[in-house]
Design a protein around this motif. Structure first.
Motif, PDB file in Angstrom:
ATOM      1  N   ASN A  99       0.862  -1.311   0.000  1.00 14.16           N
ATOM      2  CA  ASN A  99       0.042   0.130   0.078  1.00 14.16           C
ATOM      3  C   ASN A  99       0.897   1.376   0.140  1.00 14.16           C
ATOM      4  O   ASN A  99       0.363   2.418   0.006  1.00 14.16           O
ATOM      5  N   ARG A 100       2.114   1.222   0.285  1.00 10.08           N
ATOM      6  CA  ARG A 100       2.936   2.588   0.059  1.00 10.08           C
ATOM      7  C   ARG A 100       3.210   2.897  -1.329  1.00 10.08           C
ATOM      8  O   ARG A 100       3.747   4.070  -1.546  1.00 10.08           O
ATOM      9  N   MET A 101       2.602   2.363  -2.359  1.00 11.29           N
ATOM     10  CA  MET A 101       2.823   2.777  -3.820  1.00 11.29           C
ATOM     11  C   MET A 101       1.337   2.862  -4.673  1.00 11.29           C
ATOM     12  O   MET A 101       0.795   1.709  -4.658  1.00 11.29           O
ATOM     13  N   THR A 102       1.097   3.853  -5.111  1.00 11.92           N
ATOM     14  CA  THR A 102       0.038   3.777  -6.073  1.00 11.92           C
ATOM     15  C   THR A 102       0.508   4.250  -7.539  1.00 11.92           C
ATOM     16  O   THR A 102       0.954   5.220  -7.539  1.00 11.92           O
ATOM     17  N   PHE A 103       0.149   3.532  -8.405  1.00  4.52           N
ATOM     18  CA  PHE A 103       0.449   3.766  -9.799  1.00  4.52           C
ATOM     19  C   PHE A 103      -0.594   4.187 -10.893  1.00  4.52           C
ATOM     20  O   PHE A 103      -1.629   3.596 -10.646  1.00  4.52           O
ATOM     21  N   HIS A 104      -0.320   5.281 -11.629  1.00 10.05           N
ATOM     22  CA  HIS A 104      -1.416   5.570 -12.588  1.00 10.05           C
ATOM     23  C   HIS A 104      -0.937   5.523 -14.024  1.00 10.05           C
ATOM     24  O   HIS A 104       0.444   5.974 -14.071  1.00 10.05           O
ATOM     25  N   LEU A 105      -1.678   4.955 -14.741  1.00 11.40           N
ATOM     26  CA  LEU A 105      -1.011   5.042 -16.290  1.00 11.40           C
ATOM     27  C   LEU A 105      -2.370   5.767 -17.220  1.00 11.40           C
ATOM     28  O   LEU A 105      -3.378   5.387 -17.211  1.00 11.40           O
ATOM     29  N   LEU A 106      -1.882   6.966 -17.861  1.00 15.54           N
ATOM     30  CA  LEU A 106      -2.764   7.763 -18.572  1.00 15.54           C
ATOM     31  C   LEU A 106      -2.369   7.488 -20.082  1.00 15.54           C
ATOM     32  O   LEU A 106      -1.229   8.324 -20.229  1.00 15.54           O
ATOM     33  N   VAL A 107      -3.056   7.033 -20.872  1.00 20.35           N
ATOM     34  CA  VAL A 107      -2.661   6.850 -22.321  1.00 20.35           C
ATOM     35  C   VAL A 107      -3.726   6.680 -23.234  1.00 20.35           C
ATOM     36  O   VAL A 107      -4.537   5.939 -22.847  1.00 20.35           O
ATOM     37  N   VAL A 133       9.554   6.119  -3.036  1.00 16.14           N
ATOM     38  CA  VAL A 133       9.223   4.939  -2.011  1.00 16.14           C
ATOM     39  C   VAL A 133      10.402   4.402  -1.153  1.00 16.14           C
ATOM     40  O   VAL A 133      10.185   4.348  -0.108  1.00 16.14           O
ATOM     41  N   GLU A 134      11.679   4.295  -1.850  1.00 13.01           N
ATOM     42  CA  GLU A 134      12.655   3.540  -1.116  1.00 13.01           C
ATOM     43  C   GLU A 134      13.207   4.418  -0.156  1.00 13.01           C
ATOM     44  O   GLU A 134      13.764   3.858   0.701  1.00 13.01           O
ATOM     45  N   TYR A 135      12.956   5.657  -0.305  1.00 11.58           N
ATOM     46  CA  TYR A 135      13.678   6.583   0.911  1.00 11.58           C
ATOM     47  C   TYR A 135      12.842   7.242   1.768  1.00 11.58           C
ATOM     48  O   TYR A 135      13.179   8.148   2.428  1.00 11.58           O
ATOM     49  N   THR A 136      11.337   6.640   1.779  1.00 13.32           N
ATOM     50  CA  THR A 136      10.408   7.302   2.851  1.00 13.32           C
ATOM     51  C   THR A 136       9.207   6.114   3.196  1.00 13.32           C
ATOM     52  O   THR A 136       9.472   5.288   2.372  1.00 13.32           O
ATOM     53  N   GLN A 138       6.361   7.008   3.805  1.00 13.50           N
ATOM     54  CA  GLN A 138       5.232   7.626   3.642  1.00 13.50           C
ATOM     55  C   GLN A 138       4.534   7.080   2.095  1.00 13.50           C
ATOM     56  O   GLN A 138       5.232   6.852   1.239  1.00 13.50           O
ATOM     57  N   PRO A 139       3.375   6.755   1.811  1.00 10.80           N
ATOM     58  CA  PRO A 139       2.608   6.371   0.482  1.00 10.80           C
ATOM     59  C   PRO A 139       2.915   7.335  -0.505  1.00 10.80           C
ATOM     60  O   PRO A 139       2.830   8.725  -0.274  1.00 10.80           O
ATOM     61  N   VAL A 157       6.696  11.204 -16.857  1.00  8.79           N
ATOM     62  CA  VAL A 157       6.670  10.188 -15.535  1.00  8.79           C
ATOM     63  C   VAL A 157       6.893  11.202 -14.293  1.00  8.79           C
ATOM     64  O   VAL A 157       8.024  11.869 -14.328  1.00  8.79           O
ATOM     65  N   ALA A 158       5.913  10.816 -13.526  1.00  4.73           N
ATOM     66  CA  ALA A 158       5.924  11.905 -12.435  1.00  4.73           C
ATOM     67  C   ALA A 158       5.982  11.189 -10.960  1.00  4.73           C
ATOM     68  O   ALA A 158       5.266  10.180 -10.959  1.00  4.73           O
ATOM     69  N   ASN A 159       6.296  11.702  -9.974  1.00  5.77           N
ATOM     70  CA  ASN A 159       6.269  10.960  -8.471  1.00  5.77           C
ATOM     71  C   ASN A 159       6.134  11.941  -7.607  1.00  5.77           C
ATOM     72  O   ASN A 159       6.606  13.069  -7.502  1.00  5.77           O
ATOM     73  N   THR A 160       5.360  11.526  -6.580  1.00  4.79           N
ATOM     74  CA  THR A 160       5.324  12.558  -5.117  1.00  4.79           C
ATOM     75  C   THR A 160       6.622  11.991  -4.457  1.00  4.79           C
ATOM     76  O   THR A 160       7.173  10.940  -4.672  1.00  4.79           O
TER      77      THR A 160
END
Length: 225
Positions: A99-107, A133-136, A138-139, A157-160
């Motif tokens: 649950n620590r990672m949420t992935f979205h694909l828009l195409v 993800v690996e350094y925190t 938080q989700p 490609v973007a990430n929080t």
């Protein structure tokens, strides 16, 4: 004359040893992937037999990743195949991070046949995952959005969870900062795109909407140079 015959015999012997060594190494390169694929297929079958869906998914996805990266020697592949590689990679990471990672694909579907450089998206997602993800604990959200702009295709490609340093690519090239694993990869991908398509194409790196964002720009239909 006897000495010449001896030298020629020794040279032929050395060549034969070299040939046999080369043949063995070539066989090893063929056997190792084949052995790996068979082992992963066996793991997948055993996992299904035992009802372990996660282990089955891991084995199947890893096998598909290796086949794509090792067996297929094409430089350009349809976007749909690149997204299949990405899907196998994400399947592994979703099991790993839960649950620590949420992935979205828009195409858009009409872009799925656009030729793209093989393994141009997965390394960017891997980089995003590493720093989000690996350094925190938080989700985090990782998003891939693919759209067309005039005659080009933009892959974002973007990430929080992280932010890029200002002008990071030029600073890496000028040795002003030392990349920690990912920077060299970003620079290599940018250089590869420019070699394939020209200096007008490549990577653009920014921080947008509180997300670290890498945008890959390629022509929609232009063949590699």
């Amino acid at each position: 004359m006897t000495q010449s015959i001896k030298i020629l015999r020794d040279e032929n012997y050395d060549k034969q040893i070299l040939l046999e060594d080369t043949t063995i190494k070539m066989l090893q390169q063929q056997i190792n992937p084949h052995f790996l694929y068979n082992t992963l297929d066996t793991m997948n079958w055993l996992a299904q037999k035992c009802g372990s869906e996660e282990i089955s998914t891991l084995a199947n996805s890893l096998g598909c990743l290796f086949r794509s990266s090792i067996s297929d020697q094409r430089d350009l592949i349809p976007l749909s195949e690149e997204l299949s590689i990405l899907d196998n990679y994400i399947s592994i990471q979703e099991i790993r991070f839960q649950n620590r990672m949420t992935f979205h694909l828009l195409v858009s579907d009409h872009l799925r046949n656009v030729p793209v450089p093989k393994l141009c998206i997965q390394p960017l997602v891997e980089n995003a995952l590493k720093y989000s993800v690996e350094y925190t604990d938080q989700p985090c959200i990782i998003q891939v959005a693919i759209r067309e702009y005039e005659n080009d295709c933009l892959i974002e490609v973007a990430n929080t969870g992280s932010q890029f340093e200002e002008d990071i690519l030029n600073r890496i090239r000028n040795h002003e900062i030392i990349p920690h694993g990912s920077g060299i990869g970003l620079d290599n991908i940018d250089s590869r795109l420019k070699l394939l398509y020209g200096s007008h194409y490549g990577l653009h790196i920014s921080n947008k909407d509180h997300m670290a964002t890498v945008t890959l720009k390629i022509p929609k239909e232009k063949e590699a140079l």
